[in-house]
Design an enzyme around this catalytic site. Structure first.
Site, PDB file in Angstrom:
ATOM      1  N   GLU A 252      66.857  78.722  50.434  1.00 37.01           N
ATOM      2  CA  GLU A 252      66.894  78.261  51.833  1.00 37.01           C
ATOM      3  C   GLU A 252      68.144  77.435  52.131  1.00 37.01           C
ATOM      4  OE1 GLU A 252      63.123  77.045  53.489  1.00 37.01           O
ATOM      5  OE2 GLU A 252      62.036  78.197  51.989  1.00 37.01           O
TER       6      GLU A 252
ATOM      7  N   ASP B  34      55.259  63.047  37.404  1.00 40.88           N
ATOM      8  CA  ASP B  34      54.845  63.504  38.738  1.00 40.88           C
ATOM      9  C   ASP B  34      54.196  62.344  39.488  1.00 40.88           C
ATOM     10  OD1 ASP B  34      54.047  66.651  39.927  1.00 40.88           O
ATOM     11  OD2 ASP B  34      53.231  64.868  40.915  1.00 40.88           O
TER      12      ASP B  34
ATOM     13  N   LYS C 127      67.456  69.737  50.306  1.00 49.77           N
ATOM     14  CA  LYS C 127      67.693  70.445  49.038  1.00 49.77           C
ATOM     15  C   LYS C 127      69.191  70.715  48.863  1.00 49.77           C
ATOM     16  CE  LYS C 127      65.093  71.857  46.358  1.00 49.77           C
ATOM     17  NZ  LYS C 127      64.447  71.260  45.144  1.00 49.77           N
TER      18      LYS C 127
END
Ligand code: NAD
Ligand code: TYD
Length: 343
Positions: A131, A35, A158
């Site tokens: 989405e 991360d 995305k």
């Protein structure tokens, strides 16, 4: 340890819930958590696994091959599967600037795919979103065959990453699976998203900004259910397939906001209608029958159980929430780990 999971974005909202689930349900799996600790990454979310030999944190960027390789090295000789969640995830930020979204969501995904393909891994689960399908009218549901029609820079980035993942499967036979989930809520969510923002503002008697008429519909899923669906796809999904994940739990935003206020004993006069989000998608709703029929996954939590549990959780985490509101959470990593890149 029997296998390693290279998790990207595991200090974020869904990632940290996934880490907790693995610690509980798969204690013989090593979780290597890569991360970058952007504003959305918070090591406090992972305090429960601090010092655990089952969890290894690597501070690094998926856009950098050397960082991904460092994380792969940390998996040692164990068989590796990847769960890819690292992303820029907030629509409103993508409206202000799309570039970080293209950088992490598109470029970062390709860097990750290439480095993992070079190393040789067992499975790569790409965590995407409903989405990418765009917006629905008042009828119908997104299925896995709904054409992609993203409307925001976030969802477009995305969708691009979904296409790169798909291409890796078709071109290279790389073992990918893709999930597309609806809106999540639950512990450890950054208070820029609807549910935690409204909870935080209501607690402080601040206005609750509702975009437009507040009648946009989202299909809300408790984050634990999402994590369990990802685990099911990782363990039992068919390579190359896409799985929609959702709870058949559609509510207009205004209803969510009013439910939160009622549960907290706060007045509806805190609701403030503000200018609508540009390009605001009207309705999302998921048909999750494929993952139910093929993998036997369905949500365990109802909204009536999980929303009050979430409200209670945030009420019990005032210090955590305050840290996010003031920015103090950003000091936590340096205080705990110094400037080292691994913890
Ligand atoms: P989040 O914003 O809370 O967390 C994202 C994490 O990724 C953070 O810890 C951040 O530090 C890390 N990150 C960002 N850029 C990085 C980079 N370049 N390299 C390494 N790490 C980086 O996001 P979330 O809500 O937990 O979402 C996780 C994933 O699930 C995302 O891919 C998102 O698109 C998807 N998703 C989210 C939802 C939702 O409702 N939150 C719904 C469906 C799908
Ligand atoms: P959000 O949590 O940002 O998720 P997404 O845009 O990915 O669905 O927003 C959920 C819904 O709530 C969306 O229709 C926008 C709306 N919203 C508000 O009305 N006010 C707010 O302050 C926020 C953050 C969102």
């Amino acid at each position: 340890m029997t296998r390693a999971i290279l998790l990207t974005g595991g200090a974020g909202f869904i990632g940290s819930n996934f880490v907790h689930m693995l610690a509980e349900q798969r204690p013989d799996w090593l979780c290597v958590n890569l991360d970058a600790l952007t504003y959305a990454g918070n090591m406090q979310n992972l305090a429960m696994v601090e010092g655990s030999t089952q969890h290894r944190f690597i501070h690094g960027d998926i856009c950098k091959t050397e960082d991904v390789e460092r994380a792969l090295d940390a998996c040692g000789d164990l068989p590796i599967s990847v769960v890819h969640m690292a992303a820029e995830s907030h629509v409103d930020r993508s409206i202000i600037s799309g570039l970080p979204f293209v950088q992490t969501n598109v470029l970062g995904t390709q860097v990750l795919l290439d480095a993992c393909r070079a190393r040789g891994i067992e499975r790569f689960v790409h965590v995407s979103t409903d989405e990418v399908y765009g917006s629905l009218g008042s009828e119908g549901f997104f299925t896995e065959d709904t054409p992609l029609a993203p409307n925001s820079p976030y969802s477009a980035s995305k969708a691009a990453s979904d296409m790169l993942v798909r291409a890796a499967f078709h071109t290279h036979g790389f073992p990918v699976l893709t999930t597309r989930c609806s809106n999540n809520y639950g512990p450890w969510q950054f208070p820029e998203k609807l549910v935690p923002l409204m909870l935080a503002n209501a607690r402080e008697d601040k206005p609750l900004p509702v975009y437009g008429d507040g009648m946009q519909v989202r299909d809300w899923l408790y984050v634990e259910d999402h994590c369990e669906a990802i685990l099911a796809v990782l363990e039992r999904g068919e390579l190359g397939e896409v799985y929609n994940i959702g709870g058949h739990n559609e509510y207009p935003n205004i209803e969510i906001v009013k439910t939160i206020l009622a549960a907290m004993g706060k007045p509806e006069s805190l609701i403030t209608y503000v200018t609508d989000r540009p390009g605001h998608d009207r309705r999302y709703a998921i048909d999750a029958s494929k993952i139910d029929a093929t993998l036997g996954w369905r949500p365990r939590w109802t909204f009536e159980q999980a929303l009050p549990a979430t409200i209670e959780w945030y009420a019990s985490q005032v210090e955590w929430l305050q840290g996010l509101r003031t920015g103090a959470y950003r000091d936590y990593y340096a205080q705990q780990y110094g400037s080292d890149s691994e913890g």
